[in-house]
Design a protein around this motif. Structure first.
Motif, PDB file in Angstrom:
ATOM      1  N   LEU A 118       0.733  -0.752   0.313  1.00 38.40           N
ATOM      2  CA  LEU A 118       0.129  -0.052  -0.024  1.00 38.40           C
ATOM      3  C   LEU A 118       1.187   1.570   0.058  1.00 38.40           C
ATOM      4  O   LEU A 118       0.322   2.307  -0.551  1.00 38.40           O
ATOM      5  CB  LEU A 118      -1.049  -0.375   1.267  1.00 38.40           C
ATOM      6  N   ILE A 119       1.926   1.005   1.031  1.00 36.94           N
ATOM      7  CA  ILE A 119       2.780   1.864   0.860  1.00 36.94           C
ATOM      8  C   ILE A 119       3.600   2.519  -0.176  1.00 36.94           C
ATOM      9  O   ILE A 119       3.303   4.016  -1.423  1.00 36.94           O
ATOM     10  CB  ILE A 119       3.927   1.962   2.038  1.00 36.94           C
ATOM     11  N   THR A 120       4.001   1.887  -1.474  1.00 40.19           N
ATOM     12  CA  THR A 120       4.618   1.529  -2.454  1.00 40.19           C
ATOM     13  C   THR A 120       3.570   2.173  -3.701  1.00 40.19           C
ATOM     14  O   THR A 120       3.652   2.995  -4.787  1.00 40.19           O
ATOM     15  CB  THR A 120       5.637   0.498  -3.175  1.00 40.19           C
ATOM     16  N   LEU A 121       2.695   1.715  -3.158  1.00 40.18           N
ATOM     17  CA  LEU A 121       1.541   2.543  -3.697  1.00 40.18           C
ATOM     18  C   LEU A 121       0.999   3.582  -4.461  1.00 40.18           C
ATOM     19  O   LEU A 121       0.605   4.023  -5.129  1.00 40.18           O
ATOM     20  CB  LEU A 121      -0.502   1.506  -3.595  1.00 40.18           C
ATOM     21  N   ASP A 122       0.643   4.160  -2.553  1.00 42.08           N
ATOM     22  CA  ASP A 122       1.211   5.721  -2.599  1.00 42.08           C
ATOM     23  C   ASP A 122       1.706   6.168  -3.331  1.00 42.08           C
ATOM     24  O   ASP A 122       1.598   7.295  -3.594  1.00 42.08           O
ATOM     25  CB  ASP A 122       0.969   5.799  -0.836  1.00 42.08           C
ATOM     26  N   ARG A 123       3.019   5.796  -3.516  1.00 44.21           N
ATOM     27  CA  ARG A 123       4.190   6.563  -3.816  1.00 44.21           C
ATOM     28  C   ARG A 123       4.099   6.714  -5.481  1.00 44.21           C
ATOM     29  O   ARG A 123       4.244   7.584  -6.296  1.00 44.21           O
ATOM     30  CB  ARG A 123       5.623   5.920  -3.072  1.00 44.21           C
ATOM     31  N   ALA A 124       4.075   5.485  -6.121  1.00 43.93           N
ATOM     32  CA  ALA A 124       3.838   5.647  -7.300  1.00 43.93           C
ATOM     33  C   ALA A 124       1.991   6.040  -7.328  1.00 43.93           C
ATOM     34  O   ALA A 124       2.726   7.640  -8.784  1.00 43.93           O
ATOM     35  CB  ALA A 124       3.163   4.318  -7.599  1.00 43.93           C
ATOM     36  N   LEU A 125       1.468   6.385  -6.776  1.00 41.46           N
ATOM     37  CA  LEU A 125      -0.256   7.518  -7.154  1.00 41.46           C
ATOM     38  C   LEU A 125       0.840   9.014  -7.098  1.00 41.46           C
ATOM     39  O   LEU A 125       0.432  10.157  -7.707  1.00 41.46           O
ATOM     40  CB  LEU A 125      -1.041   7.313  -5.950  1.00 41.46           C
TER      41      LEU A 125
END
Length: 138
Positions: A118-125
């Motif tokens: 989830l943290i890496t998804l947020d960074r990608a966003l």
């Protein structure tokens, strides 16, 4: 007065067929990068984005579905330059990884890895937002 009642009736009848089931998500490509930037701004207010390490993936299904729709909208090649499309594809991959792990509903065995995803998804966003705002329209 009668016109106001008629208008209210039309508005209410127009909403009668609207489905609000959070499990049903439909992708509708955005017409502009400004629309996508606005959508990113809205989802960036969610706890799944603002506090992923503390919040984890609990109740983040809708958030992840919205992020997936944002990524799909940003991959429209006629609308966006290659840098934006590359960031959108990376975001899509992060969404798919999170979904493949079986993070919804969260369970104790996968909680840590799902929170990390989830943290890496947020960074990608955030990277997509940067690409959209830094790259001139194509």
């Amino acid at each position: 007065m009668a016109a106001g009642g008629l208008l209210a009736g039309l508005v209410l009848s127009g909403c009668a067929g609207y489905q609000t089931d959070p499990g049903v998500q439909h992708h509708a490509p955005s017409a502009s990068r400004d629309d996508i930037i606005t959508k990113i701004g809205f989802v960036s207010q969610d706890q799944c984005f603002t506090r992923p390490a503390q919040h984890g993936t609990e109740r983040c299904e809708r958030y992840v579905a919205q992020v997936r729709n944002i990524a799909l909208s940003a991959t429209e090649p006629t609308e966006h330059p290659p840098q934006v499309i590359a960031s959108a594809h990376e975001l899509q991959q992060r969404v798919e990884r999170l979904l493949r792990r079986g993070c919804f509903p969260p369970n104790p065995e996968t909680e840590q890895v799902c929170t990390h995803d989830l943290i890496t998804l947020d960074r990608a966003l955030g990277d997509l937002r940067t690409a959209l705002t830094a790259t001139p329209p194509g």
